[in-house]
Design an enzyme around this catalytic site. Sequence first.
Site, PDB file in Angstrom:
ATOM      1  N   THR A  38      29.083 -20.311 -35.463  1.00 41.30           N
ATOM      2  CA  THR A  38      30.339 -20.168 -34.711  1.00 41.30           C
ATOM      3  C   THR A  38      31.279 -21.309 -35.086  1.00 41.30           C
ATOM      4  O   THR A  38      30.916 -22.485 -34.970  1.00 41.30           O
ATOM      5  CB  THR A  38      30.069 -20.177 -33.198  1.00 41.30           C
ATOM      6  OG1 THR A  38      29.261 -19.037 -32.871  1.00 41.30           O
ATOM      7  CG2 THR A  38      31.368 -20.110 -32.408  1.00 41.30           C
ATOM      8  N   SER A  57      21.891 -18.130 -28.332  1.00 42.18           N
ATOM      9  CA  SER A  57      22.862 -19.219 -28.452  1.00 42.18           C
ATOM     10  C   SER A  57      22.171 -20.571 -28.594  1.00 42.18           C
ATOM     11  O   SER A  57      21.098 -20.797 -28.026  1.00 42.18           O
ATOM     12  CB  SER A  57      23.757 -19.240 -27.207  1.00 42.18           C
ATOM     13  OG  SER A  57      24.570 -20.400 -27.187  1.00 42.18           O
ATOM     14  N   HIS A  83      36.520 -15.988 -29.097  1.00 40.39           N
ATOM     15  CA  HIS A  83      35.567 -16.599 -28.164  1.00 40.39           C
ATOM     16  C   HIS A  83      35.751 -16.060 -26.743  1.00 40.39           C
ATOM     17  O   HIS A  83      35.660 -16.789 -25.755  1.00 40.39           O
ATOM     18  CB  HIS A  83      35.699 -18.130 -28.166  1.00 40.39           C
ATOM     19  CG  HIS A  83      34.397 -18.843 -27.965  1.00 40.39           C
ATOM     20  ND1 HIS A  83      33.635 -19.299 -29.007  1.00 40.39           N
ATOM     21  CD2 HIS A  83      33.705 -19.181 -26.846  1.00 40.39           C
ATOM     22  CE1 HIS A  83      32.543 -19.892 -28.537  1.00 40.39           C
ATOM     23  NE2 HIS A  83      32.569 -19.819 -27.226  1.00 40.39           N
ATOM     24  N   TYR A  92      25.847 -23.808 -33.138  1.00 38.73           N
ATOM     25  CA  TYR A  92      26.983 -24.703 -32.936  1.00 38.73           C
ATOM     26  C   TYR A  92      26.675 -25.972 -33.717  1.00 38.73           C
ATOM     27  O   TYR A  92      25.602 -26.578 -33.548  1.00 38.73           O
ATOM     28  CB  TYR A  92      27.170 -25.058 -31.464  1.00 38.73           C
ATOM     29  CG  TYR A  92      27.804 -23.979 -30.626  1.00 38.73           C
ATOM     30  CD1 TYR A  92      28.997 -23.382 -30.999  1.00 38.73           C
ATOM     31  CD2 TYR A  92      27.220 -23.575 -29.423  1.00 38.73           C
ATOM     32  CE1 TYR A  92      29.580 -22.394 -30.220  1.00 38.73           C
ATOM     33  CE2 TYR A  92      27.798 -22.601 -28.636  1.00 38.73           C
ATOM     34  CZ  TYR A  92      28.982 -22.011 -29.038  1.00 38.73           C
ATOM     35  OH  TYR A  92      29.555 -21.041 -28.260  1.00 38.73           O
ATOM     36  N   LYS A 128      31.222 -16.481 -37.196  1.00 36.31           N
ATOM     37  CA  LYS A 128      31.907 -15.972 -36.007  1.00 36.31           C
ATOM     38  C   LYS A 128      33.101 -16.861 -35.653  1.00 36.31           C
ATOM     39  O   LYS A 128      33.017 -18.089 -35.743  1.00 36.31           O
ATOM     40  CB  LYS A 128      30.920 -15.935 -34.833  1.00 36.31           C
ATOM     41  CG  LYS A 128      31.466 -15.379 -33.529  1.00 36.31           C
ATOM     42  CD  LYS A 128      30.333 -15.251 -32.511  1.00 36.31           C
ATOM     43  CE  LYS A 128      30.813 -14.677 -31.188  1.00 36.31           C
ATOM     44  NZ  LYS A 128      31.608 -15.644 -30.421  1.00 36.31           N
TER      45      LYS A 128
END
Length: 379
Positions: free
Chosen positions: A156, A107, A276, A130, A252
Site C-alpha cells: 500500500t 493487513s 484508501h 505498510y 494499492k
Amino acid sequence: MTLICELADLRRLYHRRVPKMFQGYCESGSWSQQTLAENTEDFRAIHFRQRVARDLAPRSLKTSLVGIEAQMPLALAPVGLLGMQHADGEIEAAKAAERFGVPFTLSTMSICSIEAVAEATQAPFWFQLYVQRDRDFTRKLIARAKAVECSALMVTLDLQIIGKRHADHRNGMTAPPRLTLPNLLDMARRPRWTLGMLRTRHRQFGNIQGCAAGVEDMNDLMKWTAGSFDQKLNWDDIKLFRDQWDGPLIIKGILEADDAEACVALGADAIVVSNHGGRQLDGARSSISVLPEVVAAVGDRIEVWMDGGVRSGQDIIRARALGAKAVLVGRPLVYALGALGEAGVYRMLEIFYEEAELTMAFIGHREIDSITRDDVVVR
C-alpha cells in the site's frame, strides 16, 4: 434470528454489536468526508443496459486474480484492526473467504498475526505491507509472509502519512480500548462483543508488538503511525520489494495514470485503484471515476482492480464494465464480521455473488469475462 437479505441488514446489526469507537474507525473518512461520500455516490451514475431474449444458462462469475482462481472477481480488502471489530476477526474473515473461494488480504495492522491466521486456515492468503522506517523490520515482515506461504504481497503506497481523521481523534481510538468510564459503559451494552474479547488472546497488533524493535505501546495509534511509517518511500524501494518477493506483487493506492505506468515498469502483477476508502486525501477523486483512465493508460499489461464505494454485487458488475478485473471490499467486510463473525462474512459474500449473478443475467451475459463498457451508460 435476524433475516439477512442485503448488506444493509448486516450493517444495522453491526451498529448494535460493536463499540462506537470501532464503528467510527470503519464508517468515517478524512477531513469533510467528501471523497468518502463520492466513492459510493459515483457508482449510482452508472446505469445498466437491460437486454432480453438471451440464453442465460448456465452462468458463472469464476475468474482468476494474479493467476489465483476465485469464485467471483472480489477479494477481501486489507483492513486494520479487524480483530477489534470481532474477536479473532482476521481468522474469522480468512476462514469465510477460504470456504467461499475468494482471496483474503491480511493487513500489517492486524490484531491476529500472520502466523496465527496461517495456523487457523488451509488456503494461502495475501499479505498487505505498510512500509516502516525500520527497513529491517519491513524485510522481516515480508520474510514472515513467505514463511507461511502467502500467495501474494500487496504493498500500500497511499499511507506514508496519515490523513486527518477526526472521528478517530474524537473517539480516542485504541487497541485494546482504554478502560475509561464511557468505554466501559459502551462495552457493557454490547455483551456479545465483550465476551468474545475476554475469551481471545488476540487483543494487540499481532504483527508488530513484540516484533518491531522498541515498540511496546501502540495505544495512540495515530502518533505511532505518524512516527513509524516511511515518508521517504519511493519507486526505488518498491523495486527492492519486487526483487525480494518472488510471487505476485500487487500495488494499492493508485489514482493517476502515470503512477499506474510506473507499476507496470517495475514488474507488478496488479494495481488497485484506490483512495484508501476516503480516509487519506479528502477531495481526491472517487476510485470508480478514475478507473477508466487508468485502464486506458495501461491496457492489458497489468491487472487493474479497484476499491472504494463497492456496496453490492451490482457494483462488481459496474466496475467490471469500466475495466476492473476485480474489486476489493473493506467496509462490507467489517459490517459482516462485526455483525455475525465468520458466518456474517460468508453471508455477505453470498449476497454479493447473488446480486452480481442476477445483474449479469439481466444485461444479457452468462460469463463474467464477457462484460464490456457497452453494458453500461454513465450519466
